[in-house]
Design a protein around this motif. Structure first.
Motif, PDB file in Angstrom:
ATOM      1  N   GLN A  38      -0.315   8.579  -0.654  1.00 48.36           N
ATOM      2  CA  GLN A  38      -0.207   9.563  -1.739  1.00 48.36           C
ATOM      3  C   GLN A  38       1.095  10.350  -1.693  1.00 48.36           C
ATOM      4  O   GLN A  38       1.386  11.102  -2.612  1.00 48.36           O
ATOM      5  CB  GLN A  38      -1.388  10.550  -1.696  1.00 48.36           C
ATOM      6  CG  GLN A  38      -2.726   9.966  -2.134  1.00 48.36           C
ATOM      7  CD  GLN A  38      -3.395   9.165  -1.045  1.00 48.36           C
ATOM      8  OE1 GLN A  38      -3.410   9.580   0.106  1.00 48.36           O
ATOM      9  NE2 GLN A  38      -3.943   8.015  -1.398  1.00 48.36           N
ATOM     10  N   ASN A  39       1.866  10.200  -0.624  1.00 48.55           N
ATOM     11  CA  ASN A  39       3.124  10.928  -0.480  1.00 48.55           C
ATOM     12  C   ASN A  39       4.269  10.092  -1.035  1.00 48.55           C
ATOM     13  O   ASN A  39       4.493   8.960  -0.596  1.00 48.55           O
ATOM     14  CB  ASN A  39       3.364  11.266   0.994  1.00 48.55           C
ATOM     15  CG  ASN A  39       4.620  12.106   1.191  1.00 48.55           C
ATOM     16  OD1 ASN A  39       5.725  11.583   1.226  1.00 48.55           O
ATOM     17  ND2 ASN A  39       4.435  13.412   1.294  1.00 48.55           N
ATOM     18  N   LEU A  40       5.005  10.634  -2.007  1.00 49.13           N
ATOM     19  CA  LEU A  40       6.063   9.882  -2.676  1.00 49.13           C
ATOM     20  C   LEU A  40       7.154   9.457  -1.704  1.00 49.13           C
ATOM     21  O   LEU A  40       7.668   8.337  -1.779  1.00 49.13           O
ATOM     22  CB  LEU A  40       6.668  10.719  -3.809  1.00 49.13           C
ATOM     23  CG  LEU A  40       7.808  10.060  -4.601  1.00 49.13           C
ATOM     24  CD1 LEU A  40       7.344   8.762  -5.243  1.00 49.13           C
ATOM     25  CD2 LEU A  40       8.343  11.013  -5.663  1.00 49.13           C
ATOM     26  N   ALA A  41       7.519  10.325  -0.751  1.00 49.69           N
ATOM     27  CA  ALA A  41       8.577   9.977   0.202  1.00 49.69           C
ATOM     28  C   ALA A  41       8.146   8.813   1.083  1.00 49.69           C
ATOM     29  O   ALA A  41       8.934   7.893   1.350  1.00 49.69           O
ATOM     30  CB  ALA A  41       8.920  11.199   1.060  1.00 49.69           C
ATOM     31  N   GLU A  42       6.890   8.824   1.534  1.00 51.40           N
ATOM     32  CA  GLU A  42       6.395   7.728   2.365  1.00 51.40           C
ATOM     33  C   GLU A  42       6.343   6.429   1.574  1.00 51.40           C
ATOM     34  O   GLU A  42       6.695   5.352   2.089  1.00 51.40           O
ATOM     35  CB  GLU A  42       5.000   8.075   2.894  1.00 51.40           C
ATOM     36  CG  GLU A  42       4.988   9.230   3.882  1.00 51.40           C
ATOM     37  CD  GLU A  42       3.577   9.563   4.332  1.00 51.40           C
ATOM     38  OE1 GLU A  42       2.622   8.932   3.821  1.00 51.40           O
ATOM     39  OE2 GLU A  42       3.420  10.454   5.191  1.00 51.40           O
ATOM     40  N   ILE A  43       5.903   6.514   0.323  1.00 51.09           N
ATOM     41  CA  ILE A  43       5.833   5.310  -0.524  1.00 51.09           C
ATOM     42  C   ILE A  43       7.230   4.740  -0.740  1.00 51.09           C
ATOM     43  O   ILE A  43       7.462   3.527  -0.625  1.00 51.09           O
ATOM     44  CB  ILE A  43       5.168   5.642  -1.873  1.00 51.09           C
ATOM     45  CG1 ILE A  43       3.706   6.039  -1.661  1.00 51.09           C
ATOM     46  CG2 ILE A  43       5.262   4.465  -2.827  1.00 51.09           C
ATOM     47  CD1 ILE A  43       3.034   6.587  -2.906  1.00 51.09           C
ATOM     48  N   THR A  44       8.186   5.612  -1.057  1.00 47.69           N
ATOM     49  CA  THR A  44       9.565   5.166  -1.309  1.00 47.69           C
ATOM     50  C   THR A  44      10.160   4.513  -0.064  1.00 47.69           C
ATOM     51  O   THR A  44      10.830   3.462  -0.152  1.00 47.69           O
ATOM     52  CB  THR A  44      10.437   6.353  -1.748  1.00 47.69           C
ATOM     53  OG1 THR A  44       9.849   6.970  -2.897  1.00 47.69           O
ATOM     54  CG2 THR A  44      11.846   5.899  -2.082  1.00 47.69           C
ATOM     55  N   ALA A  45       9.897   5.101   1.111  1.00 50.83           N
ATOM     56  CA  ALA A  45      10.423   4.531   2.359  1.00 50.83           C
ATOM     57  C   ALA A  45       9.802   3.160   2.623  1.00 50.83           C
ATOM     58  O   ALA A  45      10.496   2.211   3.032  1.00 50.83           O
ATOM     59  CB  ALA A  45      10.139   5.476   3.518  1.00 50.83           C
ATOM     60  N   ALA A  46       8.482   3.025   2.397  1.00 50.16           N
ATOM     61  CA  ALA A  46       7.816   1.739   2.619  1.00 50.16           C
ATOM     62  C   ALA A  46       8.327   0.682   1.652  1.00 50.16           C
ATOM     63  O   ALA A  46       8.535  -0.481   2.032  1.00 50.16           O
ATOM     64  CB  ALA A  46       6.301   1.909   2.465  1.00 50.16           C
ATOM     65  N   GLN A  47       8.556   1.051   0.398  1.00 50.36           N
ATOM     66  CA  GLN A  47       9.089   0.102  -0.578  1.00 50.36           C
ATOM     67  C   GLN A  47      10.504  -0.325  -0.203  1.00 50.36           C
ATOM     68  O   GLN A  47      10.869  -1.501  -0.365  1.00 50.36           O
ATOM     69  CB  GLN A  47       9.073   0.724  -1.985  1.00 50.36           C
ATOM     70  CG  GLN A  47       7.703   0.878  -2.614  1.00 50.36           C
ATOM     71  CD  GLN A  47       7.137  -0.442  -3.086  1.00 50.36           C
ATOM     72  OE1 GLN A  47       7.799  -1.480  -3.085  1.00 50.36           O
ATOM     73  NE2 GLN A  47       5.876  -0.423  -3.507  1.00 50.36           N
ATOM     74  N   GLN A  48      11.291   0.614   0.310  1.00 55.34           N
ATOM     75  CA  GLN A  48      12.662   0.281   0.704  1.00 55.34           C
ATOM     76  C   GLN A  48      12.668  -0.703   1.860  1.00 55.34           C
ATOM     77  O   GLN A  48      13.474  -1.643   1.906  1.00 55.34           O
ATOM     78  CB  GLN A  48      13.419   1.553   1.086  1.00 55.34           C
ATOM     79  CG  GLN A  48      14.891   1.341   1.380  1.00 55.34           C
ATOM     80  CD  GLN A  48      15.642   0.795   0.178  1.00 55.34           C
ATOM     81  OE1 GLN A  48      15.508   1.295  -0.926  1.00 55.34           O
ATOM     82  NE2 GLN A  48      16.412  -0.267   0.382  1.00 55.34           N
ATOM     83  N   GLU A  49      11.748  -0.495   2.829  1.00 54.85           N
ATOM     84  CA  GLU A  49      11.645  -1.428   3.949  1.00 54.85           C
ATOM     85  C   GLU A  49      11.277  -2.827   3.461  1.00 54.85           C
ATOM     86  O   GLU A  49      11.846  -3.825   3.923  1.00 54.85           O
ATOM     87  CB  GLU A  49      10.590  -0.928   4.936  1.00 54.85           C
ATOM     88  CG  GLU A  49      11.015   0.291   5.726  1.00 54.85           C
ATOM     89  CD  GLU A  49       9.912   0.834   6.612  1.00 54.85           C
ATOM     90  OE1 GLU A  49      10.196   1.661   7.482  1.00 54.85           O
ATOM     91  OE2 GLU A  49       8.741   0.427   6.410  1.00 54.85           O
ATOM     92  N   THR A  50      10.342  -2.901   2.518  1.00 56.85           N
ATOM     93  CA  THR A  50       9.954  -4.209   1.969  1.00 56.85           C
ATOM     94  C   THR A  50      11.132  -4.866   1.257  1.00 56.85           C
ATOM     95  O   THR A  50      11.383  -6.065   1.418  1.00 56.85           O
ATOM     96  CB  THR A  50       8.772  -4.050   1.002  1.00 56.85           C
ATOM     97  OG1 THR A  50       7.698  -3.362   1.658  1.00 56.85           O
ATOM     98  CG2 THR A  50       8.273  -5.407   0.526  1.00 56.85           C
ATOM     99  N   SER A  51      11.880  -4.085   0.485  1.00 55.71           N
ATOM    100  CA  SER A  51      13.046  -4.633  -0.237  1.00 55.71           C
ATOM    101  C   SER A  51      14.107  -5.139   0.738  1.00 55.71           C
ATOM    102  O   SER A  51      14.683  -6.218   0.547  1.00 55.71           O
ATOM    103  CB  SER A  51      13.651  -3.560  -1.152  1.00 55.71           C
ATOM    104  OG  SER A  51      12.748  -3.185  -2.168  1.00 55.71           O
TER     105      SER A  51
END
Length: 794
Positions: A38-51
């Motif tokens: 639910q935390n936008l910063a955590e989601i963004t970091a996880a998406q960046q790692e996947t990318s």
């Protein structure tokens, strides 16, 4: 989030696919525990790692984490002073070797700026402890075998064991093949309880002194250790004990070295498990052809060409879904099996995947919102294909959702309030949706109720959508159309299936006038939509055609500019040479005449020099007259020319087409290929040649003009006297005109000469896509000075 939605939206199936991509037990455990954040910063970091992992996969290939072993239990044993056994040390070695491979993988193309991504700190923190892994691999060959060269003492013990074995075998072989042969059951050497024995017949027991270790099941054979080898067997037993002591000492040494690297090992395991988990997400994204979504906190969803990840990628139809910008409630209508539930599940599932740090199977620049929870009441909450649940179970779930949903929730309803009286169900559905709409909760619902279509049309912030259905094929297209309510199509489908018309008309009579008008309105909207889409498609096709023509024109213009610069450069160079030659000749002539003035030269010699100079000047003037002052066969009058007539410009030796009539001064414009020049009437010669008129293309029913022109094109082009570049430019344009005029074949005159022009012409014909074949001219056609080209027929 509520876990019930995970099963309803089939998020658990995505987790199963993700887990299958991991290579280590620890990585698979991380995958199974993955939940939306639910935390936008955590989601963004996880998406960046996947990318970043996906980028590395495409650039450098995959990385195996199968050697990542969980050594934390072994490290605990080392803390209390225990030694590790062989399998545990091999697991430590496997972990370190995997860390080494990962480190080497990260070093590929190291130093490039684009390689500095979110995964770089994880790779950099790995410590392979190469000395420890190399030592373990040197000493331990497998779980059952330790290397002879592990330590000098072990090597010495094993050599002694081999020597003792040889002595025992030599002694027993002498007995078996010698004095004791008649007392033996078989001439073999065997082992019992780790000691070497020979099989003696029971009746000859007293003839072979020694220790009995075993007997056969019948009692006829006794396995006797002869006294001659008892001491040798004892020595061998002692050597085996020494060997075991040396192995234990070796394991203790290796365990001490491992204990010194315990912190690095624990960190390596955590890092490799994390990397395995991240690369599993990247592999799943590659398999689904997924992209990284953009996130916002405005609760806006824009899924562009989204595909349900559990459906066949070859058959699934992408859907585009918007929610939260101009409206917060989307009501989807349409026939059964038309894709409504798929659209609903796609929205919910892609939201969960995105918040879990997974890429989504949708086009670039899709946007997702960050929700605190996702609620779904869909079907039997198991799969898309199965039937609906009962009204009561659905209502129980709906009540739970209404009690728990908040402003930051996403709510999905499939066939809201179905399974009961249609009038009451529609009224109840409107009340529920109105309540959610007033709370501002993002909601998406599917329904068959016409009342909900009217509700969406008449309520601000509520939008209709429908799943397209083809009445002609009686099948859905699975396309989601936002802004258009769905039509029931019941009458049209029944008629297509063969229901008599009088029954359909009778059914229409039972409809209220208001309902019938509403259905007619929907039909008109559908017709208008299809017409607009068709026209948009035609516009796109025209734009593409214009773009292609513009690119072709720009390429030709570039080619022409290049030829123009080359011609000017050659002309300037030629003029410079002519001027230099004239200057040199003039200088020489002046020197000669000065010499004639000083010397005693006769008048006849001076006159001879003057005659030579006059002849040279006349020769030059004659050549210029032949090149630039050709006169027409007969003088042309203004009345002899018409627009479109083919003429030859004598000063340029080029054919062209009259594009304007002569003015009072006798000047007119002539189009020569892509060049348009003003020339004088006296510089023209009328060319009479066969004319073939192209087909006339008429206006189509769609109101487009395909082609409406008549081209007059000669069946022959003369390239003699041109340079190769000039000839190819003229020939390229001529072939286009001749093909458009539907000439079956053309005659290209290039002359024999050195053959360079003929070779260039045939090279152009070979590359031309609408030239079927070409050949040299035969006797009577021009022989090798002519090429005949035949066009492909449409």
């Amino acid at each position: 989030m509520n876990r019930k939605s995970y099963t309803t939206l089939e998020y658990t199936k995505i987790i199963e696919k993700l887990t299958a991509e991991a290579g280590s037990p620890g990585g698979r455990k991380r995958c199974m525990e993955l939940e939306p954040m639910q935390n936008l910063a955590e989601i963004t970091a996880a998406q960046q790692e996947t990318s970043d992992a996906l980028t590395r996969l495409y650039r450098r290939g995959g990385l195996s984490f199968s050697g990542t072993r969980d050594v934390r239990a072994s490290l605990k044993r080392l803390e209390i002073g225990s030694s590790l056994n062989i399998p545990e040390l091999l697991e430590v070695c496997s972990l370190l070797e995997t860390a080494g491979r990962a480190k080497q993988y990260a070093r590929q193309n190291e130093g490039r700026e684009e390689d500095s991504d979110s995964l770089e700190p994880l790779f950099s923190a790995l410590e392979p402890c190469s000395n420890l892994s190399s030592e373990i691999r040197r000493c331990i060959l497998s779980e059952e075998e330790v290397s002879d060269d592990a330590t000098p003492a072990l090597r010495h013990v094993r050599r002694s064991i081999l020597a003792a074995n040889d002595r025992i075998h030599s002694t027993l072989t002498g007995m078996v093949n010698g004095s004791a042969r008649t007392y033996l059951q078989d001439a073999v050497i065997t082992q019992r309880n780790g000691r070497y024995c020979i099989p003696v017949k029971a009746e000859y027991r007293s003839q072979v002194p020694g220790m009995i270790h075993d007997q056969s099941s019948t009692g006829s054979t006794l396995f006797v250790e002869p006294m001659a080898v008892v001491k040798l067997n004892n020595d061998l037993r002692e050597l085996y004990l020494k060997e075991q002591e040396e192995i234990e000492h070796l394991l203790e040494l290796l365990s001490n070295q491992t204990a010194e690297c315990s912190e690095e090992l624990a960190r390596d395991y955590e890092l490799l498990t994390t990397l395995d988990f991240i690369f599993a997400k990247a592999k799943l994204a590659r398999e689904m052809k997924a992209t990284c979504p953009e996130f916002n906190e405005k609760r806006q969803i824009y899924i562009k060409e989204g595909r349900h990840p559990l459906l066949d990628p070859k058959k699934v139809v992408p859907v585009t879904i918007r929610l939260g910008e101009d409206y917060d409630l989307l009501i989807v209508t349409g026939p059964n099996t038309g894709g409504k539930t798929v659209s609903l599940k796609t929205t919910g599932l892609l939201t969960l995947m995105g918040q879990a740090g997974l890429h989504i199977p949708a086009a670039e620049h899709s946007r997702l919102a960050v929700f605190d929870d996702v609620y779904a009441d869909i079907g039997d909450e198991q799969s898309i294909e199965q039937s609906l649940s009962t009204f009561s179970s659905h209502m129980t779930n709906i009540i739970r959702i209404l009690n728990e949903a908040s402003l930051n929730s996403l709510v999905l309803f499939d066939e809201l309030c179905a399974g009961t009286d249609p009038t009451e169900g529609a009224a109840l559905a409107i009340s529920i949706l109105t309540h959610l709409h007033k709370m501002g909760i993002r909601t998406m619902a599917t329904t068959h109720y016409s009342e909900l279509k009217v509700f969406a049309l008449s309520t601000e912030g509520v939008e209709n959508a429908c799943c397209e259905f083809s009445v002609e094929t009686l099948s859905p297209t699975y396309r989601l159309l936002i802004g258009i309510p769905g039509k029931s199509n019941a009458f049209a489908i029944s008629s297509k299936l063969g229901l008599p018309d009088f029954l359909i008309e009778d059914a229409r009579g039972h409809l209220s006038e208001q309902n019938e008008s509403f259905e007619d309105l929907l039909a008109d909207l559908e017709t208008s939509r299809r017409t607009i889409e068709q026209e948009q498609e035609e516009i796109r096709a025209h734009k593409e055609e214009i773009r292609s023509l513009r690119e072709a024109l720009e390429k030709k213009q570039e080619k022409l500019e290049g030829q123009r610069e080359r011609i000017l450069r050659e002309a300037n160079e030629q003029a410079r040479r002519i001027l230099q030659e004239a200057k040199d000749y003039a200088d020489q002539t002046m020197k000669d005449f000065h010499k004639f003035g000083k010397a005693n030269i006769s008048a006849s010699e001076m006159e001879a020099e003057r005659t030579k100079l006059r002849e040279r000047m006349k020769k030059t003037e004659k050549a210029l007259d032949q090149d630039t002052q050709k006169k027409p066969k007969k003088a042309l009058k203004a009345a002899d020319l018409h627009l479109g007539d083919t003429v030859r410009v004598l000063s340029l030796n080029l054919k062209g087409t009259v594009s304007t009539l002569p003015d009072a001064k006798g000047n007119l414009f002539v189009q020569m290929g892509i060049l348009r020049s003003q020339v004088k009437l006296s510089d023209l010669e009328l060319v009479e040649e066969a004319v073939i008129t192209a087909k006339q293309f008429q206006r189509t029913s769609a109101g487009k003009i395909k082609m409406s022109k008549s081209a007059s094109v000669s069946t022959e082009i003369n390239l003699i006297g041109m340079t190769v570049d000039e000839a190819l430019a003229h020939l390229d344009k001529y072939l286009d005109d001749a093909y458009l005029a539907h000439l079956p074949s053309v005659r290209i005159v290039h002359g024999k000469g050195t053959g360079a022009l003929r070779k260039a012409v045939q090279g152009l014909l070979k590359r031309n896509k609408y030239v079927k074949s070409y050949r040299l001219g035969e006797f009577g056609e021009g022989d090798a000075g002519v090429t005949i080209a035949t066009f492909k027929q449409e």
